[in-house]
Design an enzyme around this catalytic site. Sequence first.
Site, PDB file in Angstrom:
ATOM      1  N   GLY A  92       0.818  -1.209   0.000  1.00 33.10           N
ATOM      2  CA  GLY A  92       0.000   0.000   0.000  1.00 33.10           C
ATOM      3  C   GLY A  92       0.847   1.252   0.000  1.00 33.10           C
ATOM      4  O   GLY A  92       2.024   1.222  -0.369  1.00 33.10           O
ATOM      5  N   ASP A 122      13.556  -2.778  -5.530  1.00 34.14           N
ATOM      6  CA  ASP A 122      13.837  -3.857  -4.570  1.00 34.14           C
ATOM      7  C   ASP A 122      14.437  -5.029  -5.338  1.00 34.14           C
ATOM      8  O   ASP A 122      13.837  -6.104  -5.429  1.00 34.14           O
ATOM      9  CB  ASP A 122      12.538  -4.272  -3.871  1.00 34.14           C
ATOM     10  CG  ASP A 122      11.966  -3.130  -3.062  1.00 34.14           C
ATOM     11  OD1 ASP A 122      12.534  -2.799  -2.025  1.00 34.14           O
ATOM     12  OD2 ASP A 122      10.955  -2.539  -3.503  1.00 34.14           O
ATOM     13  N   HIS A 140       4.548   1.896  -7.972  1.00 35.37           N
ATOM     14  CA  HIS A 140       3.549   0.816  -7.948  1.00 35.37           C
ATOM     15  C   HIS A 140       2.616   0.938  -9.151  1.00 35.37           C
ATOM     16  O   HIS A 140       2.269  -0.046  -9.794  1.00 35.37           O
ATOM     17  CB  HIS A 140       2.674   0.910  -6.690  1.00 35.37           C
ATOM     18  CG  HIS A 140       3.408   0.801  -5.404  1.00 35.37           C
ATOM     19  ND1 HIS A 140       3.569   1.869  -4.545  1.00 35.37           N
ATOM     20  CD2 HIS A 140       4.012  -0.257  -4.815  1.00 35.37           C
ATOM     21  CE1 HIS A 140       4.231   1.476  -3.477  1.00 35.37           C
ATOM     22  NE2 HIS A 140       4.527   0.199  -3.609  1.00 35.37           N
ATOM     23  N   GLY A 168       9.028  -4.332  -8.664  1.00 33.78           N
ATOM     24  CA  GLY A 168       9.837  -3.176  -9.063  1.00 33.78           C
ATOM     25  C   GLY A 168      11.321  -3.486  -8.933  1.00 33.78           C
ATOM     26  O   GLY A 168      11.746  -4.196  -8.012  1.00 33.78           O
ATOM     27  N   MET A 192      11.409   6.576  -6.122  1.00 32.65           N
ATOM     28  CA  MET A 192      10.153   6.699  -5.368  1.00 32.65           C
ATOM     29  C   MET A 192      10.053   5.586  -4.349  1.00 32.65           C
ATOM     30  O   MET A 192      10.391   4.437  -4.626  1.00 32.65           O
ATOM     31  CB  MET A 192       8.971   6.640  -6.321  1.00 32.65           C
ATOM     32  CG  MET A 192       8.884   7.894  -7.124  1.00 32.65           C
ATOM     33  SD  MET A 192       7.248   8.109  -7.809  1.00 32.65           S
ATOM     34  CE  MET A 192       7.519   9.601  -8.729  1.00 32.65           C
ATOM     35  N   SER A 217       7.641   4.556  -0.545  1.00 35.00           N
ATOM     36  CA  SER A 217       6.612   4.948   0.425  1.00 35.00           C
ATOM     37  C   SER A 217       7.250   5.589   1.654  1.00 35.00           C
ATOM     38  O   SER A 217       6.582   6.264   2.422  1.00 35.00           O
ATOM     39  CB  SER A 217       5.810   3.727   0.860  1.00 35.00           C
ATOM     40  OG  SER A 217       5.311   3.061  -0.262  1.00 35.00           O
TER      41      SER A 217
END
Length: 283
Positions: free
Chosen positions: A31, A150, A37, A147, A184, A186
Amino acid sequence: MKTFRSSEALKGALVSFRKKNKKIGFVPTMGSLHEGHLSLVRLAREENKAVVVSIFVNPLQFGPKEDFWRYPRDLARDSRLLKKEKADFIFAPLPKEFYPEDFETSVSLSRLSRPLCGAARPTHFTGVATGVLKLLNIVMPRTLYLGQKDYQQFRVIEQMVRDMDFPCRVKAAPIVREADGLAMSSRNIFLSRTERREAPFIRRSLEEVERLVKSGFHDASKLKQRALEILKLAPHARLDYLEIVDAQSLESVIRLKPGSKILAAIAVFFGKTRLIDNVLIRG
Ligand code: PAF
């Protein structure tokens, strides 16, 4: 778009797609969605008949002193973003249902989970692999989208899927960056203004490695030294690791071999916030 909390309900909704052999694409997330994402969701949308996105802050992949409790959560905002991208199903399981009290299985990889992020987070990839295998068994996708930011996680999951004969493809999509080059994440929202100003030096240190490799440098320790000089321009950054490894095995490389594929990977703390980035380079 439909949101499911229970795995049985989601499996039920996917039955007709599976019966008709329609492709299901799956994007697992925790999330707090950003463009990174959403780029995966777009790719999944292009390539599949059904797109499933999971939103689950997986407790198993956080160490006891890590940021599980402060990890940002906003299902309403995430749902709005996913609706715009025309995702079909959100799977947002409840932690107690996903991992009932008597849950006791874990999936661990002996080699790929040890270096890089695994060195400081020894249980992290076991948590990731366990959670993702469970999600895969629920969704049964044709393709799983991850992605490249990671990258170690991508390699761990790719290997697990192969080792366990799980019938799906694993695709890694390019890192999505802010205008100043910061990858980018979170976790970027936790940066103070000063830290945010300094954070693009993470990317610049990797660009320096890439530039030097392209101009003929092959000694990994020299490459790292030069990258660290760039990182010093961010005085609030505290290095966790900077490594140059083989892109497949993630083993350290001492001297780059011509034509080999390597990964320069970095993890940096700004205060309590840990950021990662990487670049894939042909030696
Ligand atoms: O990258 C993430 O957000 C998580 O590690 C994942 C793949 C959703 C597993 O919990």
